[in-house]
Write a protein that holds these residues in place. Structure first.
Motif, PDB file in Angstrom:
ATOM      1  N   MET A   1       0.844  -1.198   0.000  1.00  0.00           N
ATOM      2  CA  MET A   1       0.000   0.000   0.000  1.00  0.00           C
ATOM      3  C   MET A   1       0.882   1.252   0.000  1.00  0.00           C
ATOM      4  N   THR A   2       0.576   2.187  -0.859  1.00  0.00           N
ATOM      5  CA  THR A   2       1.258   3.478  -0.870  1.00  0.00           C
ATOM      6  C   THR A   2       0.527   4.416   0.082  1.00  0.00           C
ATOM      7  N   LEU A   3       1.242   4.868   1.100  1.00  0.00           N
ATOM      8  CA  LEU A   3       0.626   5.725   2.106  1.00  0.00           C
ATOM      9  C   LEU A   3       0.685   7.187   1.683  1.00  0.00           C
ATOM     10  N   ILE A   4      -0.250   7.974   2.187  1.00  0.00           N
ATOM     11  CA  ILE A   4      -0.239   9.426   2.012  1.00  0.00           C
ATOM     12  C   ILE A   4      -0.066  10.040   3.395  1.00  0.00           C
ATOM     13  N   GLU A   5       1.052  10.719   3.593  1.00  0.00           N
ATOM     14  CA  GLU A   5       1.366  11.328   4.895  1.00  0.00           C
ATOM     15  C   GLU A   5       1.231  10.315   6.027  1.00  0.00           C
ATOM     16  N   GLY A   6       1.663   9.074   5.751  1.00  0.00           N
ATOM     17  CA  GLY A   6       1.705   8.068   6.795  1.00  0.00           C
ATOM     18  C   GLY A   6       0.406   7.355   7.071  1.00  0.00           C
ATOM     19  N   HIS A   7      -0.627   7.571   6.272  1.00  0.00           N
ATOM     20  CA  HIS A   7      -1.883   6.850   6.440  1.00  0.00           C
ATOM     21  C   HIS A   7      -2.385   6.378   5.087  1.00  0.00           C
ATOM     22  N   LYS A   8      -3.342   5.462   5.108  1.00  0.00           N
ATOM     23  CA  LYS A   8      -3.802   4.899   3.848  1.00  0.00           C
ATOM     24  C   LYS A   8      -4.714   5.887   3.124  1.00  0.00           C
ATOM     25  N   PRO A   9      -4.616   5.949   1.796  1.00  0.00           N
ATOM     26  CA  PRO A   9      -5.520   6.812   1.028  1.00  0.00           C
ATOM     27  C   PRO A   9      -6.929   6.237   1.027  1.00  0.00           C
ATOM     28  N   ILE A  10      -7.901   7.101   0.886  1.00  0.00           N
ATOM     29  CA  ILE A  10      -9.298   6.663   0.900  1.00  0.00           C
ATOM     30  C   ILE A  10     -10.031   7.197  -0.317  1.00  0.00           C
ATOM     31  N   THR A  11     -11.147   6.564  -0.620  1.00  0.00           N
ATOM     32  CA  THR A  11     -12.093   7.072  -1.616  1.00  0.00           C
ATOM     33  C   THR A  11     -13.321   7.537  -0.863  1.00  0.00           C
ATOM     34  N   PRO A  12     -13.619   8.825  -0.877  1.00  0.00           N
ATOM     35  CA  PRO A  12     -14.746   9.315  -0.071  1.00  0.00           C
ATOM     36  C   PRO A  12     -16.078   8.810  -0.605  1.00  0.00           C
ATOM     37  N   ALA A  13     -17.046   8.699   0.284  1.00  0.00           N
ATOM     38  CA  ALA A  13     -18.390   8.280  -0.111  1.00  0.00           C
ATOM     39  C   ALA A  13     -19.013   9.305  -1.043  1.00  0.00           C
ATOM     40  N   ASP A  14     -19.886   8.835  -1.917  1.00  0.00           N
ATOM     41  CA  ASP A  14     -20.605   9.728  -2.823  1.00  0.00           C
ATOM     42  C   ASP A  14     -21.357  10.787  -2.017  1.00  0.00           C
ATOM     43  N   GLY A  15     -21.259  12.011  -2.494  1.00  0.00           N
ATOM     44  CA  GLY A  15     -21.978  13.109  -1.852  1.00  0.00           C
ATOM     45  C   GLY A  15     -21.129  13.946  -0.923  1.00  0.00           C
ATOM     46  N   ILE A  16     -19.985  13.423  -0.479  1.00  0.00           N
ATOM     47  CA  ILE A  16     -19.112  14.233   0.376  1.00  0.00           C
ATOM     48  C   ILE A  16     -18.406  15.268  -0.482  1.00  0.00           C
ATOM     49  N   PRO A  17     -18.506  16.548  -0.153  1.00  0.00           N
ATOM     50  CA  PRO A  17     -17.839  17.583  -0.953  1.00  0.00           C
ATOM     51  C   PRO A  17     -16.328  17.370  -1.000  1.00  0.00           C
ATOM     52  N   VAL A  18     -15.746  17.639  -2.172  1.00  0.00           N
ATOM     53  CA  VAL A  18     -14.301  17.550  -2.350  1.00  0.00           C
ATOM     54  C   VAL A  18     -13.762  18.977  -2.421  1.00  0.00           C
ATOM     55  N   TRP A  19     -12.743  19.250  -1.633  1.00  0.00           N
ATOM     56  CA  TRP A  19     -12.214  20.624  -1.531  1.00  0.00           C
ATOM     57  C   TRP A  19     -10.709  20.604  -1.729  1.00  0.00           C
ATOM     58  N   ASP A  20     -10.268  21.270  -2.759  1.00  0.00           N
ATOM     59  CA  ASP A  20      -8.838  21.352  -3.070  1.00  0.00           C
ATOM     60  C   ASP A  20      -8.232  22.498  -2.269  1.00  0.00           C
ATOM     61  N   VAL A  21      -7.846  22.207  -1.049  1.00  0.00           N
ATOM     62  CA  VAL A  21      -7.318  23.223  -0.152  1.00  0.00           C
ATOM     63  C   VAL A  21      -6.188  22.606   0.661  1.00  0.00           C
ATOM     64  N   ASP A  22      -5.286  23.442   1.152  1.00  0.00           N
ATOM     65  CA  ASP A  22      -4.225  22.971   2.038  1.00  0.00           C
ATOM     66  C   ASP A  22      -4.439  23.582   3.414  1.00  0.00           C
ATOM     67  N   PRO A  23      -5.021  22.824   4.351  1.00  0.00           N
ATOM     68  CA  PRO A  23      -5.267  23.387   5.688  1.00  0.00           C
ATOM     69  C   PRO A  23      -3.996  23.656   6.476  1.00  0.00           C
ATOM     70  N   TYR A  24      -2.854  23.207   5.942  1.00  0.00           N
ATOM     71  CA  TYR A  24      -1.576  23.411   6.622  1.00  0.00           C
ATOM     72  C   TYR A  24      -0.707  24.455   5.923  1.00  0.00           C
ATOM     73  N   ASP A  25      -1.299  25.210   5.015  1.00  0.00           N
ATOM     74  CA  ASP A  25      -0.590  26.329   4.405  1.00  0.00           C
ATOM     75  C   ASP A  25      -0.245  27.351   5.495  1.00  0.00           C
ATOM     76  N   GLU A  26       0.978  27.843   5.492  1.00  0.00           N
ATOM     77  CA  GLU A  26       1.425  28.681   6.610  1.00  0.00           C
ATOM     78  C   GLU A  26       0.649  29.986   6.716  1.00  0.00           C
ATOM     79  N   ASP A  27       0.292  30.586   5.591  1.00  0.00           N
ATOM     80  CA  ASP A  27      -0.505  31.812   5.660  1.00  0.00           C
ATOM     81  C   ASP A  27      -1.873  31.530   6.258  1.00  0.00           C
ATOM     82  N   MET A  28      -2.439  30.358   5.923  1.00  0.00           N
ATOM     83  CA  MET A  28      -3.743  29.995   6.468  1.00  0.00           C
ATOM     84  C   MET A  28      -3.639  29.715   7.967  1.00  0.00           C
ATOM     85  N   LEU A  29      -2.536  29.120   8.390  1.00  0.00           N
ATOM     86  CA  LEU A  29      -2.353  28.846   9.811  1.00  0.00           C
ATOM     87  C   LEU A  29      -2.219  30.128  10.617  1.00  0.00           C
ATOM     88  N   ARG A  30      -1.649  31.163  10.005  1.00  0.00           N
ATOM     89  CA  ARG A  30      -1.518  32.450  10.701  1.00  0.00           C
ATOM     90  C   ARG A  30      -2.871  33.147  10.830  1.00  0.00           C
TER      91      ARG A  30
END
Length: 409
Positions: A1-30
């Motif tokens: 299994m190829t891990l993503i950031e140390g955990h297994k990748p998932i396929t989200p259930a139908d209907g869950i919104p997909v958001w292309d964002v980086d919650p760990y971006d430094e400007d966002m953290l500030r």
């Protein structure tokens, strides 16, 4: 299994919104407020493909998942790494990163050492130290409230409460910052944490050893549990619990105090209200915690196939509970953007929820109450003396610099 950031990748259930964002971006953290609002607006659960994680920000859903230790476990890590699949960067915490029954065993010991009765016994020392530091700062012009007050006060009282003979302000504060930064992805902040920890860890381990502690502190109480005839922990586990005092008992309190000073410097009317009625110190602390969320994000792992908000969630899914978003949800708080010390925000999650509520919250509140009460007696105004600078951290929302001036009464 190829891990993503140390955990297994998932396929989200139908209907869950997909958001292309980086919650760990430094400007966002500030400055995370826009991220919090957008996360809540997208729904109760959101899939972030960059890290293959689910993110929660609405209060109701976040509180439910964060408290559900049966379906969403801590033993597989409270950051992005899954300890079941990848070796952790340090031995897992036996209080923070465990589930019942092991958690019940160690938490009972920590709760005894940090009971309200024990904290009340520290109140005079907290107050005397607060008076000394505030009196000193009142003689100065402007100063950096992060290093000269928010860090200085906890590092003056907490190691003394633990019974540490060795005290180093920078090492103690940075140790907590390392632990929380390590909860994030393989970014600059986490790499700094892992490198800095190589320098700090040997000092921390030596400073928390039994022979470097006094016989009358919290640390001695923990080691005494290991020495008892019917001991529930080993001496090695006692050492880990004493170290956990420092990872969770210094940095978060430093952050809470710094954030409180920022809140009052930017809301002078609320400081006037506290000075007029010092009994508001305790609810003021709760509002600071809600308003600024010192711990902004904590992770869980789905320990079994389960669901969130009606959507199926597969075992092994990493979920980040964005506490800062939940603590500013208008559906829960009405006017979350307003800092009001009479709010009494029952149910905020700044200190966690459920069985994993912060075991050290009594002592953190005790420190903050002592300092704010002394300041309310001695300080007429808390004035900004420059621009506040927020420090990006993968799990903590803390100030890096806060120039202030205290005007005496």
């Amino acid at each position: 299994m190829t891990l993503i950031e140390g955990h297994k990748p998932i396929t989200p259930a139908d209907g869950i919104p997909v958001w292309d964002v980086d919650p760990y971006d430094e400007d966002m953290l500030r400055a995370p407020e826009t991220f919090y609002a957008d996360l809540r607006a997208k729904g109760p659960v959101v899939f972030i493909p960059a890290y293959s994680i689910l993110a929660l920000g609405q209060y109701e859903t976040t509180q439910k998942v964060f408290s559900d230790h049966e379906n969403f476990v801590s033993s597989r890590g409270v950051g992005l790494n899954d300890f079941k699949l990848e070796e952790p960067w340090r031995p897992p915490s036996i209080i923070l990163e465990v589930d019942p029954p092991d958690h019940t065993r160690t938490r009972r010991i920590m709760a005894k050492a940090l009971s309200p009765k024990v904290v009340r016994g520290l109140a005079d020392m907290f107050r005397t130290t607060a008076e000394e530091i505030v009196d000193d700062l009142l003689t100065k012009g402007s100063f950096d409230a992060v290093t000269d007050l928010a860090e200085r006060f906890p590092v003056s009282v907490f190691p003394r409460a633990v019974g540490m003979r060795d005290v180093d302000q920078r090492n103690l504060v940075d140790y907590g910052a390392c632990v929380f930064n390590a909860m994030g992805p393989d970014n600059r902040l986490r790499r700094w944490a892992l490198e800095r920890n190589k320098q700090i860890a040997p000092w921390i381990m030596a400073a928390c050893a039994r022979d470097r502690l006094t016989d009358d502190g919290l640390g001695a109480m923990i080691y005494a549990e290991a020495a008892a005839e019917d001991a529930a922990i080993t001496e090695a586990e006692a050492a880990m619990l004493v170290r956990s005092f420092l990872s969770a008992g210094v940095d978060t309190t430093v952050t809470g105090i710094g954030n409180a000073l920022w809140c009052f410097a930017t809301n002078p009317g609320e400081w006037d209200r506290l000075c007029a009625d010092p009994k508001l110190a305790r609810p003021a602390i709760e509002e600071v915690l809600r308003f600024t969320s010192p711990v902004h994000t904590f992770g869980r792992t789905a320990g079994r196939d389960t669901e969130i908000a009606g959507y199926p969630v597969e075992e092994g899914t990493k979920v980040i509970c964005v506490l800062g978003a939940a603590n500013s949800d208008p559906d829960k708080w009405g006017d979350p953007e307003a800092f009001r010390i009479d709010r009494r925000p029952l149910g905020h999650m700044a200190f966690g929820a459920g069985i994993h509520g912060c075991v050290g919250q009594n002592i953190a509140r005790g420190e903050m109450e002592a300092l704010l009460s002394v300041m309310a007696e001695k300080v007429a105004r808390i004035e900004p003396a420059g621009e506040a600078v927020w420090r990006p951290n993968n799990a903590i929302h803390a100030l890096d610099k806060l120039p202030l001036k205290l005007i005496p009464k």
